[in-house]
Design an enzyme around this catalytic site. Structure first.
Site, PDB file in Angstrom:
ATOM      1  N   ASN A 103      -3.819   9.603   4.085  1.00 36.63           N
ATOM      2  CA  ASN A 103      -2.471   8.205   4.274  1.00 36.63           C
ATOM      3  C   ASN A 103      -2.889   8.221   5.919  1.00 36.63           C
ATOM      4  O   ASN A 103      -1.979   8.075   6.531  1.00 36.63           O
ATOM      5  CB  ASN A 103      -1.232   9.065   4.141  1.00 36.63           C
ATOM      6  CG  ASN A 103      -0.977   8.587   2.695  1.00 36.63           C
ATOM      7  OD1 ASN A 103      -1.757   7.550   2.002  1.00 36.63           O
ATOM      8  ND2 ASN A 103      -0.041   9.836   2.087  1.00 36.63           N
ATOM      9  N   ARG A 119       1.125  -0.920  -0.051  1.00 41.85           N
ATOM     10  CA  ARG A 119      -0.218  -0.212  -0.037  1.00 41.85           C
ATOM     11  C   ARG A 119       1.002   1.670   0.072  1.00 41.85           C
ATOM     12  O   ARG A 119       0.979   1.341  -0.528  1.00 41.85           O
ATOM     13  CB  ARG A 119      -0.641   0.319   1.269  1.00 41.85           C
ATOM     14  CG  ARG A 119      -1.976   1.473   0.960  1.00 41.85           C
ATOM     15  CD  ARG A 119      -2.696   0.943   2.417  1.00 41.85           C
ATOM     16  NE  ARG A 119      -3.968   2.415   2.522  1.00 41.85           N
ATOM     17  CZ  ARG A 119      -3.401   3.047   3.512  1.00 41.85           C
ATOM     18  NH1 ARG A 119      -2.824   2.403   4.168  1.00 41.85           N
ATOM     19  NH2 ARG A 119      -4.202   4.420   3.578  1.00 41.85           N
ATOM     20  N   HIS A 148       0.926   4.174  -3.155  1.00 45.17           N
ATOM     21  CA  HIS A 148      -0.007   6.269  -2.765  1.00 45.17           C
ATOM     22  C   HIS A 148       1.376   6.523  -2.543  1.00 45.17           C
ATOM     23  O   HIS A 148       1.605   7.812  -3.105  1.00 45.17           O
ATOM     24  CB  HIS A 148      -0.245   5.273  -0.910  1.00 45.17           C
ATOM     25  CG  HIS A 148      -1.301   5.437  -0.244  1.00 45.17           C
ATOM     26  ND1 HIS A 148      -2.106   5.854   0.489  1.00 45.17           N
ATOM     27  CD2 HIS A 148      -2.181   4.315  -1.425  1.00 45.17           C
ATOM     28  CE1 HIS A 148      -3.161   5.246   0.163  1.00 45.17           C
ATOM     29  NE2 HIS A 148      -2.708   4.226  -0.467  1.00 45.17           N
ATOM     30  N   HIS A 169      -6.455  -5.915  -2.155  1.00 48.51           N
ATOM     31  CA  HIS A 169      -7.095  -5.676  -1.182  1.00 48.51           C
ATOM     32  C   HIS A 169      -7.632  -7.097  -0.734  1.00 48.51           C
ATOM     33  O   HIS A 169      -8.456  -7.706  -0.255  1.00 48.51           O
ATOM     34  CB  HIS A 169      -8.508  -4.625  -1.405  1.00 48.51           C
ATOM     35  CG  HIS A 169      -8.239  -3.348  -0.809  1.00 48.51           C
ATOM     36  ND1 HIS A 169      -9.141  -3.034  -1.477  1.00 48.51           N
ATOM     37  CD2 HIS A 169      -6.983  -2.993  -0.932  1.00 48.51           C
ATOM     38  CE1 HIS A 169      -8.738  -1.407  -1.052  1.00 48.51           C
ATOM     39  NE2 HIS A 169      -7.724  -1.447  -0.724  1.00 48.51           N
TER      40      HIS A 169
END
Length: 321
Positions: free
Chosen positions: A95, A63, A67, A194
């Site tokens: 975040n 992740r 990001h 996910h």
């Protein structure tokens, strides 16, 4: 004389090609083969240690990489702490309170600096760590191109606007990914990340209490750990894939077909829209998902990399040199 001139020009061309590669203008999976030959083994050993201590960390690093890349490219800007010159991306809405794994990257960077000082960028370390964390949890491997440089600034605004929201509609999600060069199918493929990790109550509260397109038993189960009142239990965690949260598989898509997507943005992928067929394919064909995911991750790694003479090799991933 002509042959000598051709030979001289060929030699000059080869020298310039090597120079370009060494300066980072050309990404290559073998970029550090001479300058830092132990890089991969260091990343692998540190990621094995991190995932053994907490399996969730593999998902957290993946992740973190996502990001980073979706905000001005894969340049390690997400790792920068706030300074007097800018507010970093760590405090962006997507975040704050949830971004994890930067300490693991710090540890890898320290070992890499000890082995080959001022040579390997934080951006490249993060890219390698994301792959290794995924494979340690049973996921596919992919080619990681190397030779990136690190950003010298970060963008709070870009992080707030470029990252997919947990309550995003299908149209919003597709639009965000298309703006980054990905197809709608690739968006659904990358959402399969996910299959790993957890999400905070604050991100899925609305879905489990307000939406009708959710399995009632699943919603009731999730409500037990996520109170309806805003500000209460916001940081309580639930697995994004309740079937196998620490195993890379296709259960995420199977759960979507059962209306058990934890986030609003998850269930949007199977909700009578254009991505239903993709979800069905991956739900029935784990091998296809793995192949497509690896290809999409390799493509993500090529998002706007900084190369020489731009950026720098940060000696500490949290701050500019």
């Amino acid at each position: 004389m002509a042959l000598q001139e051709v030979g001289r020009l060929l030699g000059l061309f080869m020298f310039c090609s090597v120079l370009l590669a060494s300066n980072g203008q050309q990404l290559s999976p073998n970029f550090y083969s001479s300058s830092c030959p132990d890089l991969l083994s260091i990343v692998q050993s540190e990621m094995r240690r991190a995932v053994a201590a907490e399996s969730r960390m593999g998902a957290s690093i993946l992740r973190l990489f996502f990001h980073d890349c979706f905000v001005n490219g894969c340049d390690a800007s997400v790792l920068l702490d706030d300074t007097g010159m800018f507010i970093g991306e760590k405090n962006a809405i997507p975040n704050a309170g949830s971004l994890r794994g930067d300490q693991v990257i710090d540890g890898i960077k320290a070992r890499v600096e000890a082995a080959c000082a001022a040579t390997v960028s934080c951006a490249d370390i993060l890219a390698l760590a994301a792959r290794e964390g995924t494979t340690l949890l049973g996921g596919p491997s992919w080619t990681v191109q190397l030779g990136r440089r690190d950003a010298t600034t970060a963008s709070l605004n870009a992080a707030n606007t470029n990252l997919p929201p947990p309550n995003g509609t299908l149209d919003v999600l597709i639009s965000l990914f298309v703006s980054k060069g990905f197809s709608a199918r690739e968006m659904t493929t990358l959402s399969g990340a996910h299959t790993l990790g957890f999400s905070r109550c604050v991100n899925f509260r609305q879905h489990i209490y307000s939406d009708a397109d959710i399995d009632p038993a699943f919603a009731a189960q999730r409500r037990q750990g996520c109170p309806v009142a805003s500000g209460t239990g916001d940081d309580n965690l639930a697995p994004l894939d309740p079937t196998s949260p620490a195993e890379f598989d296709n259960a995420y898509y199977q759960n979507l077909m059962l209306r058990r997507g934890l986030l609003r943005s998850d269930q949007e992928l199977f909700n009578g829209g254009s991505q239903d067929s993709v979800v069905m394919t991956y739900s029935n064909n784990a091998a296809a998902f793995r192949v497509d995911f690896a290809a999409a991750m390799e493509k993500m790694g090529g998002m706007g990399p900084l190369t020489w003479p731009s950026g720098q090799i940060r000696l500490n991933c949290r701050r500019v040199n």
